[in-house]
Design a protein around this motif. Structure first.
Motif, PDB file in Angstrom:
ATOM      1  N   LYS A 197       0.832  -1.191   0.000  1.00  0.00           N
ATOM      2  CA  LYS A 197       0.000   0.000   0.000  1.00  0.00           C
ATOM      3  C   LYS A 197       0.870   1.245   0.000  1.00  0.00           C
ATOM      4  CE  LYS A 197      -3.909  -2.105   2.452  1.00  0.00           C
ATOM      5  NZ  LYS A 197      -4.784  -2.009   3.650  1.00  0.00           N
ATOM      6  N   GLY A 198       0.254   2.363  -0.237  1.00  0.00           N
ATOM      7  CA  GLY A 198       0.968   3.629  -0.165  1.00  0.00           C
ATOM      8  C   GLY A 198       1.578   4.030  -1.483  1.00  0.00           C
ATOM      9  N   GLU A 199       2.481   4.982  -1.405  1.00  0.00           N
ATOM     10  CA  GLU A 199       3.075   5.554  -2.613  1.00  0.00           C
ATOM     11  C   GLU A 199       4.068   4.598  -3.264  1.00  0.00           C
ATOM     12  OE1 GLU A 199       3.060  10.343  -2.614  1.00  0.00           O
ATOM     13  OE2 GLU A 199       4.665   9.409  -1.459  1.00  0.00           O
ATOM     14  N   SER A 200       4.032   4.606  -4.569  1.00  0.00           N
ATOM     15  CA  SER A 200       4.995   3.861  -5.373  1.00  0.00           C
ATOM     16  C   SER A 200       5.566   4.810  -6.418  1.00  0.00           C
ATOM     17  CB  SER A 200       4.328   2.662  -6.038  1.00  0.00           C
ATOM     18  OG  SER A 200       3.835   1.760  -5.079  1.00  0.00           O
ATOM     19  N   LEU A 201       6.497   4.305  -7.209  1.00  0.00           N
ATOM     20  CA  LEU A 201       7.059   5.081  -8.317  1.00  0.00           C
ATOM     21  C   LEU A 201       6.695   4.435  -9.646  1.00  0.00           C
ATOM     22  CD1 LEU A 201      10.713   6.112  -7.315  1.00  0.00           C
ATOM     23  CD2 LEU A 201       8.726   7.618  -7.603  1.00  0.00           C
ATOM     24  N   GLU A 234      19.264   0.622 -10.493  1.00  0.00           N
ATOM     25  CA  GLU A 234      19.627   1.669  -9.528  1.00  0.00           C
ATOM     26  C   GLU A 234      18.774   1.626  -8.263  1.00  0.00           C
ATOM     27  OE1 GLU A 234      22.141   3.916  -9.566  1.00  0.00           O
ATOM     28  OE2 GLU A 234      22.895   2.881 -11.342  1.00  0.00           O
ATOM     29  N   THR A 235      17.645   0.923  -8.312  1.00  0.00           N
ATOM     30  CA  THR A 235      16.776   0.853  -7.133  1.00  0.00           C
ATOM     31  C   THR A 235      17.093  -0.331  -6.226  1.00  0.00           C
ATOM     32  OG1 THR A 235      15.054  -0.524  -8.174  1.00  0.00           O
ATOM     33  CG2 THR A 235      14.931   1.859  -8.534  1.00  0.00           C
ATOM     34  N   LEU A 236      18.055  -1.164  -6.598  1.00  0.00           N
ATOM     35  CA  LEU A 236      18.311  -2.397  -5.854  1.00  0.00           C
ATOM     36  C   LEU A 236      18.680  -2.135  -4.395  1.00  0.00           C
ATOM     37  CD1 LEU A 236      20.261  -4.502  -8.508  1.00  0.00           C
ATOM     38  CD2 LEU A 236      17.955  -4.933  -7.623  1.00  0.00           C
ATOM     39  N   VAL A 264       9.388   1.124  -3.265  1.00  0.00           N
ATOM     40  CA  VAL A 264      10.744   1.254  -2.728  1.00  0.00           C
ATOM     41  C   VAL A 264      10.678   1.784  -1.295  1.00  0.00           C
ATOM     42  CG1 VAL A 264      12.038   1.503  -4.887  1.00  0.00           C
ATOM     43  CG2 VAL A 264      10.891   3.486  -3.900  1.00  0.00           C
ATOM     44  N   SER A 265      11.784   1.600  -0.579  1.00  0.00           N
ATOM     45  CA  SER A 265      11.797   1.925   0.848  1.00  0.00           C
ATOM     46  C   SER A 265      11.907   3.418   1.121  1.00  0.00           C
ATOM     47  CB  SER A 265      12.951   1.189   1.529  1.00  0.00           C
ATOM     48  OG  SER A 265      14.186   1.565   0.938  1.00  0.00           O
ATOM     49  N   ASN A 266      12.564   4.161   0.229  1.00  0.00           N
ATOM     50  CA  ASN A 266      12.767   5.587   0.471  1.00  0.00           C
ATOM     51  C   ASN A 266      12.613   6.334  -0.850  1.00  0.00           C
ATOM     52  OD1 ASN A 266      13.748   8.190   1.013  1.00  0.00           O
ATOM     53  ND2 ASN A 266      15.084   7.443   2.642  1.00  0.00           N
ATOM     54  N   SER A 268      12.105   9.442  -1.720  1.00  0.00           N
ATOM     55  CA  SER A 268      12.835  10.702  -1.960  1.00  0.00           C
ATOM     56  C   SER A 268      14.255  10.426  -2.420  1.00  0.00           C
ATOM     57  CB  SER A 268      12.830  11.556  -0.692  1.00  0.00           C
ATOM     58  OG  SER A 268      11.511  11.930  -0.351  1.00  0.00           O
ATOM     59  N   ASP A 269      14.943   9.506  -1.746  1.00  0.00           N
ATOM     60  CA  ASP A 269      16.317   9.175  -2.138  1.00  0.00           C
ATOM     61  C   ASP A 269      16.357   8.517  -3.512  1.00  0.00           C
ATOM     62  OD1 ASP A 269      17.196  10.222   0.226  1.00  0.00           O
ATOM     63  OD2 ASP A 269      17.529   8.284   1.212  1.00  0.00           O
ATOM     64  N   VAL A 270      15.380   7.655  -3.772  1.00  0.00           N
ATOM     65  CA  VAL A 270      15.331   6.979  -5.078  1.00  0.00           C
ATOM     66  C   VAL A 270      15.128   8.003  -6.192  1.00  0.00           C
ATOM     67  CG1 VAL A 270      14.070   5.336  -6.508  1.00  0.00           C
ATOM     68  CG2 VAL A 270      14.493   4.818  -4.109  1.00  0.00           C
ATOM     69  N   GLU A 271      14.267   8.973  -5.967  1.00  0.00           N
ATOM     70  CA  GLU A 271      14.005   9.982  -6.988  1.00  0.00           C
ATOM     71  C   GLU A 271      15.276  10.746  -7.344  1.00  0.00           C
ATOM     72  OE1 GLU A 271       9.517  11.618  -6.816  1.00  0.00           O
ATOM     73  OE2 GLU A 271      10.665  11.959  -4.985  1.00  0.00           O
ATOM     74  N   VAL A 272      16.108  11.030  -6.373  1.00  0.00           N
ATOM     75  CA  VAL A 272      17.360  11.737  -6.644  1.00  0.00           C
ATOM     76  C   VAL A 272      18.281  10.878  -7.506  1.00  0.00           C
ATOM     77  CG1 VAL A 272      19.463  12.671  -5.604  1.00  0.00           C
ATOM     78  CG2 VAL A 272      17.236  13.121  -4.548  1.00  0.00           C
ATOM     79  N   VAL A 273      18.424   9.605  -7.128  1.00  0.00           N
ATOM     80  CA  VAL A 273      19.295   8.696  -7.880  1.00  0.00           C
ATOM     81  C   VAL A 273      18.800   8.541  -9.316  1.00  0.00           C
ATOM     82  CG1 VAL A 273      20.082   6.314  -8.060  1.00  0.00           C
ATOM     83  CG2 VAL A 273      20.061   7.449  -5.826  1.00  0.00           C
ATOM     84  N   LEU A 274      17.508   8.330  -9.470  1.00  0.00           N
ATOM     85  CA  LEU A 274      16.957   8.122 -10.811  1.00  0.00           C
ATOM     86  C   LEU A 274      16.986   9.389 -11.647  1.00  0.00           C
ATOM     87  CD1 LEU A 274      13.932   5.710 -10.195  1.00  0.00           C
ATOM     88  CD2 LEU A 274      16.353   5.186 -10.569  1.00  0.00           C
ATOM     89  N   SER A 275      16.852  10.524 -11.021  1.00  0.00           N
ATOM     90  CA  SER A 275      16.941  11.787 -11.753  1.00  0.00           C
ATOM     91  C   SER A 275      18.330  11.978 -12.343  1.00  0.00           C
ATOM     92  CB  SER A 275      16.594  12.948 -10.821  1.00  0.00           C
ATOM     93  OG  SER A 275      16.701  14.181 -11.500  1.00  0.00           O
ATOM     94  N   ASN A 276      19.359  11.612 -11.581  1.00  0.00           N
ATOM     95  CA  ASN A 276      20.730  11.703 -12.098  1.00  0.00           C
ATOM     96  C   ASN A 276      20.936  10.761 -13.276  1.00  0.00           C
ATOM     97  OD1 ASN A 276      21.454  13.621 -10.172  1.00  0.00           O
ATOM     98  ND2 ASN A 276      22.141  12.084  -8.697  1.00  0.00           N
TER      99      ASN A 276
END
Length: 480
Positions: A197-201, A234-236, A264-266, A268-276
């Motif tokens: 449940k909750g937010e996903s990407l 990158e999400t591993l 994913v667990s975090n 905000s952090d994933v979004e930064v990594v994937l944006s790069n």
């Protein structure tokens, strides 16, 4: 200008009639009936074999009876691809064509010029009263695009021609005398799922140009499935769980679009990594994929997700699987010897399916690529199956028809044609297994973007091809 007003009018007329008939691969009942009726209405000997291939026989023109008999061959089915924002049903609708300068295109879908222009050209010869030709058999095969089952099911003894003219290549300055074989490789698995449940990407790749998985495989075009795999890798480190993946389509089309929903667990952090990573990938493809769009958005999902461990297995398999050129030919300059297209990936409710099309002009290299793919998938818990294998077509550059066509081309157009082997799958090699004494050659008008909604056929090239073909028919050698 309407396509009905351009020359050669009879070919465009027949192409329009053909394109009004839905003809996806493996759903050719209507187009088989269309071609059968076409032959019967002309009063010509027409038959449908047990797999659905249509053969129409036409006697030689007056004065051409002593020439070698020919087989003119094209396939009836077409690749059905459309842009995601286009509302179109290939099972019920005819292709909507329009003229764009020197090109005929379709509105948001594949055009079907592969191989519909070949079919329309043969139809034009069959209905003509003023084009000299030797005794001919028109062979219209089925299901070329998704298994070549028409050619594979064609029995020996049905055809009586000495020379086969295959009209299924896409550069008008080339005469093809060989092609690659292929095999379908499918990897599957069924994993357990759990509620999340909750937010996903949601990660979405779109806007790639796609193309023919044989003829375009060496051009560096982006493969949406492989690009998506890089983002998933990158999400591993963030305890990723895959909800779903939907990428690519047909085995013989380079994937243009792919989408994944992940937990994913975090975030905000994933979004930064994937944006790069997004910035890097857009730079990598800036010169060749100008319309590439990568979207990374938060979303809510009630879909079940795979465990982190099973998600890792899929991500590892997706990234380990070879895609693109595997080996260039050491014997023929510029020819791709072996390749793989990571064509389709689907993950839904724990079920995983990954489709590949491996091609090679050398059987042993085809086996090597297959073994590498099997290793990539099965080491990550997937099961593989090989099917739909077909042989390549070994070149015979000394064939008499090759020299005749080369001379005609040079005389007509002031330059030598390129006599080549191609990395696409042509039916000549398969047909040749039952007709080993038949000389074979493949040629056609220029078609760009085959197997993608950007498919387009050159008007001036078809005019050039039509003149070339008529001269070839008049110069078929005498019976031996």
């Amino acid at each position: 200008m309407e396509y009905s007003q351009i020359e050669p009018k009879n070919i465009w007329k027949n192409f329009a009639l053909l394109n009004a008939v839905p003809r996806p691969s493996k759903k050719e009942e209507r187009v088989i009936a269309f071609i059968k009726k076409f032959g019967e209405d002309l009063g010509l000997d027409t038959l449908v074999d047990e797999v659905g291939n249509v053969i129409i026989r036409k006697p030689a023109s007056q004065g051409m009876e002593n020439r070698q008999a020919i087989v003119m061959q094209s396939h009836l089915d077409m690749v059905c691809q459309k842009n995601s924002d286009v509302d179109f049903d290939f099972d019920t609708q005819g292709i909507q064509m329009y003229v764009d300068g020197d090109w005929v295109r379709a509105k948001g879908t594949t055009l079907g010029a592969d191989n519909g222009l070949g079919v329309a050209t043969i139809m034009t010869i069959l209905e003509s009263n003023d084009i000299p030709h030797p005794a001919m058999e028109a062979l219209f095969t089925i299901d070329e695009e998704t298994g070549m089952t028409g050619a594979l099911g064609l029995k020996g003894g049905l055809l009586h021609g000495d020379i086969l003219l295959n009209l299924d290549t896409e550069e008008d300055d080339e005469i093809d005398i060989g092609c690659a074989g292929g095999v379908d490789i499918t990897a599957t698995a069924s994993f357990g799922t759990e509620n999340v449940k909750g937010e996903s990407l949601e990660i979405q790749i779109k806007g790639l140009q796609g193309g023919h998985s044989g003829m375009d495989i060496h051009k560096g075009f982006g493969n949406a499935n492989k690009i998506l795999g890089r983002f998933l890798f990158e999400t591993l480190k963030f305890d990723v769980q895959i909800n779903s993946i939907d990428g690519g389509g047909l085995r013989n089309a380079i994937p243009r679009e792919a989408k994944a929903v992940i937990k994913v667990s975090n975030i905000s952090d994933v979004e930064v990594v994937l944006s790069n990573l997004k910035t890097n990938i857009l730079e990598e493809f800036a010169s060749i994929e100008k319309d590439l769009i990568i979207e990374i958005n938060k979303t809510s999902t009630t879909e079940k997700a795979l465990s982190n461990a099973d998600s890792k297995s899929i991500i590892f398999a997706l990234n380990a699987a070879h895609n693109g050129v595997f080996r260039m030919s050491p014997d023929v300059e510029g020819l791709v010897e072996a390749s793989n297209n990571l064509a389709r990936i689907e993950v839904k409710d724990g079920a995983v399916k990954i489709l590949n099309l491996t091609r090679s002009s050398v059987e042993s290299t085809k086996t090597e690529v297959a073994q590498q793919l099997i290793s990539s998938f099965e080491s990550n818990g997937l099961t593989t199956e090989l099917a739909g294998g077909y042989p390549g077509w070994k070149p015979n550059p000394g064939a008499e028809i090759i020299q005749i066509m080369t001379d005609i081309y040079e005389k007509n157009f002031g330059a030598k044609p390129m006599v080549v082997a191609c990395h696409a799958g042509l039916e000549c090699g398969i047909i040749g297994t039952n007709y080993p004494k038949m000389e074979m050659v493949s040629f056609g008008p220029t078609i760009k973007g085959a197997h993608s909604p950007d498919e387009r056929a050159s008007i001036s090239s078809l005019q050039k091809f039509w003149k070339f073909l008529q001269d070839i028919l008049q110069n078929i050698p005498e019976k031996k």
